[in-house]
Scaffold this active site. Structure first.
Site, PDB file in Angstrom:
ATOM      1  N   ASP A 111       0.832  -1.208   0.000  1.00 37.01           N
ATOM      2  CA  ASP A 111       0.000   0.000   0.000  1.00 37.01           C
ATOM      3  C   ASP A 111       0.860   1.249   0.000  1.00 37.01           C
ATOM      4  OD1 ASP A 111       1.024  -0.123   2.562  1.00 37.01           O
ATOM      5  OD2 ASP A 111      -0.900  -0.399   3.561  1.00 37.01           O
TER       6      ASP A 111
ATOM      7  N   ASN B 132      -7.450  -0.363  14.210  1.00 39.47           N
ATOM      8  CA  ASN B 132      -8.871  -0.516  13.890  1.00 39.47           C
ATOM      9  C   ASN B 132      -9.138  -1.813  13.125  1.00 39.47           C
ATOM     10  OD1 ASN B 132      -7.722   0.064  11.433  1.00 39.47           O
ATOM     11  ND2 ASN B 132      -8.957   1.894  11.025  1.00 39.47           N
TER      12      ASN B 132
ATOM     13  N   HIS C 116      -7.537  -2.784  10.330  1.00 41.03           N
ATOM     14  CA  HIS C 116      -7.304  -2.747   8.886  1.00 41.03           C
ATOM     15  C   HIS C 116      -6.089  -3.593   8.509  1.00 41.03           C
ATOM     16  CE1 HIS C 116      -4.529   1.082   9.067  1.00 41.03           C
ATOM     17  NE2 HIS C 116      -3.787  -0.004   9.087  1.00 41.03           N
TER      18      HIS C 116
ATOM     19  N   GLU D 283      -9.840  -0.414   5.092  1.00 34.69           N
ATOM     20  CA  GLU D 283     -10.378   0.154   6.315  1.00 34.69           C
ATOM     21  C   GLU D 283     -11.720  -0.484   6.704  1.00 34.69           C
ATOM     22  OE1 GLU D 283      -8.403   1.854   7.927  1.00 34.69           O
ATOM     23  OE2 GLU D 283      -7.562   3.599   6.920  1.00 34.69           O
TER      24      GLU D 283
END
Length: 248
Positions: free
Chosen positions: A67, A136, A138, A143
């Protein structure tokens, strides 16, 4: 999916580096997808050392970056590009054709995604994918709420990702979007390692392994991967129920 717990970050990192080495030794033209960040740092360093010391044949291997932060230039110390080149690509003296990373400065980011998808397809898919996990849940920049069947795509970053992401940058940096390999690529990969260390990751690791599969915690998709492995140190495993532990 397997869960393996290691005594500490060092033994975890050595195990990941060994899997990287073995994958390429067994298949010199393997496709390796790598995350950047604090947890992958030592595994990558140990792999480079082992590969160089043992003269691993690596000239046919393809490396893919997982990414990138959109609009963050590659020379920025917080970019994924900067991490991968300085930690693994340059030390291994790879040729340009062996490296495929997102250009997050490109005018046409959708074309960047299409190019990455084409590279993966042309090379027969990803043989080994090594990812971290966000606070979170991810994976990459997939996400909470992301579609599980996405290939490479651009996404608006979650507030938690934006806040936590500042730790990678020497100065406050505007972050809003990410470009990332999608979770369909993860599911298609022949082997996936999700790695995490430290007590700060204990809560999200517990949710990832013990809660129902949901795109609200994207990492829970690992539960459905037939050759997926969650590799964590004892601190990251500290909130797990004992029934889930595979001690190493």
């Amino acid at each position: 999916m397997q869960t393996k717990i290691y005594t500490n970050y060092e033994t975890l990192s050595a195990a990941v580096a060994q899997i990287m080495f073995d994958t390429i030794q067994q298949k010199p033209n393997a496709v390796i997808c790598l995350a950047s960040g604090h947890t992958p740092l030592l595994p990558c360093q140990l792999f480079v050392q082992k590969a160089n010391d043992e003269h691993l044949h690596i000239s046919e291997t393809t490396f893919i970056g997982l990414d990138e932060w959109v609009a963050v230039p590659p020379e920025n110390e917080g970019s994924c590009h900067y991490f991968l080149y300085n930690t693994i690509f340059n030390p291994l003296i790879l040729q340009a054709g062996q490296i495929h990373v997102f250009n997050s400065m490109a005018e046409d980011l959708n074309a960047e995604c299409e190019t990455m998808d084409a590279v993966i397809e042309h090379n027969g898919g990803i043989d080994l994918m090594i990812v971290g996990i966000g606070m979170n849940g991810h994976i990459g920049f997939n996400e909470p709420g992301v579609a599980f069947n996405n290939l490479s795509h651009v996404i608006e970053l979650d507030k938690t990702t934006i806040e936590v992401g500042q730790k990678y940058f020497p100065a406050a940096t505007t972050l809003s979007r990410g470009i990332t390999i999608g979770l369909q690529h993860l599911m298609n990969a022949k082997q996936v390692l999700l790695i995490a260390n430290g007590e700060k990751k204990a809560s999200i690791i517990k949710k990832t392994i013990e809660e129902e599969v949901s795109n609200q915690i994207p990492a829970t998709i690992m539960q459905t991967h037939s050759n997926g492995m969650i590799m964590i140190d004892a601190a990251a495993a500290s909130q797990l129920s004992k029934n889930y532990l595979y001690e190493v």
